[in-house]
Design a protein around this motif. Sequence first.
Motif, mmCIF file in Angstrom:
data_model
loop_
_atom_site.group_PDB
_atom_site.id
_atom_site.type_symbol
_atom_site.label_atom_id
_atom_site.label_comp_id
_atom_site.label_asym_id
_atom_site.label_seq_id
_atom_site.Cartn_x
_atom_site.Cartn_y
_atom_site.Cartn_z
ATOM 1 N N TYR A 81 0.821 -1.212 0.000
ATOM 2 C CA TYR A 81 0.000 0.000 0.000
ATOM 3 C C TYR A 81 0.851 1.256 0.000
ATOM 4 O O TYR A 81 0.412 2.306 -0.443
ATOM 5 C CB TYR A 81 -0.932 0.004 1.211
ATOM 6 N N ARG A 82 2.070 1.158 0.506
ATOM 7 C CA ARG A 82 2.956 2.333 0.531
ATOM 8 C C ARG A 82 3.463 2.665 -0.863
ATOM 9 O O ARG A 82 3.785 3.811 -1.148
ATOM 10 C CB ARG A 82 4.138 2.064 1.459
ATOM 11 N N ASN A 83 3.575 1.690 -1.725
ATOM 12 C CA ASN A 83 4.083 1.931 -3.063
ATOM 13 C C ASN A 83 3.051 2.606 -3.957
ATOM 14 O O ASN A 83 3.408 3.278 -4.911
ATOM 15 C CB ASN A 83 4.539 0.612 -3.703
ATOM 16 N N ASN A 84 1.798 2.417 -3.672
ATOM 17 C CA ASN A 84 0.732 3.051 -4.454
ATOM 18 C C ASN A 84 0.571 4.504 -4.032
ATOM 19 O O ASN A 84 1.159 4.961 -3.069
ATOM 20 C CB ASN A 84 -0.595 2.321 -4.235
ATOM 21 N N ASN A 85 -0.246 5.205 -4.760
ATOM 22 C CA ASN A 85 -0.594 6.571 -4.358
ATOM 23 C C ASN A 85 -1.822 6.518 -3.456
ATOM 24 O O ASN A 85 -2.870 7.065 -3.760
ATOM 25 C CB ASN A 85 -0.858 7.440 -5.582
ATOM 26 N N LEU A 113 -5.009 4.791 4.052
ATOM 27 C CA LEU A 113 -4.258 4.337 5.211
ATOM 28 C C LEU A 113 -4.618 5.281 6.354
ATOM 29 O O LEU A 113 -4.329 6.470 6.293
ATOM 30 C CB LEU A 113 -2.755 4.369 4.946
ATOM 31 N N VAL A 114 -5.249 4.746 7.379
ATOM 32 C CA VAL A 114 -5.718 5.552 8.509
ATOM 33 C C VAL A 114 -4.821 5.245 9.698
ATOM 34 O O VAL A 114 -4.780 4.120 10.184
ATOM 35 C CB VAL A 114 -7.195 5.233 8.840
ATOM 36 N N TYR A 115 -4.067 6.247 10.170
ATOM 37 C CA TYR A 115 -3.160 6.086 11.299
ATOM 38 C C TYR A 115 -3.916 6.414 12.583
ATOM 39 O O TYR A 115 -4.497 7.487 12.709
ATOM 40 C CB TYR A 115 -1.971 7.040 11.183
#
Length: 137
Positions: A81-85, A113-115
């Motif tokens: 998911y980090r590699n996508n926008n 992505l919800v932190y």
Amino acid sequence: MLFFLTFITGSTLFLIGGTLLGIVGIFVIPNPDYEFEYLLLNKELSVDKIIAKSKRKSLASYDLNKMEIMCPLNSHELDRYRNNNTKVKNFSSDKEGITPYVIVYHGENGDELVYVEPDERFISAVKNLFPRKVLEY
């Protein structure tokens, strides 16, 4: 202080400066005293921001049935998911020594992505609802 100088000197320049400084201090400079509150009710996560322990602002609401996983920020499960926008919404305090959890959420506008910074009770409550979606390591 500037208002006091206005009365001593009689100049309105100090009055204008004091007024502008007061407006900047109240409205422009953000209040750093805030915290987030997470409410889990009927498989729905509601995120509120509490400002100066007196005002509450509702920020977001998530249907956890649309959650793919919930894991710590340093988990390798998040690599794809980090590699996508992918959109990131940060509802954590970013304090050192605290590892936030990340909820991968499939919303109407794509993946998010919800932190969050959950405590142990919150993690166990979500794990009771979705045992295969919560990763703790």
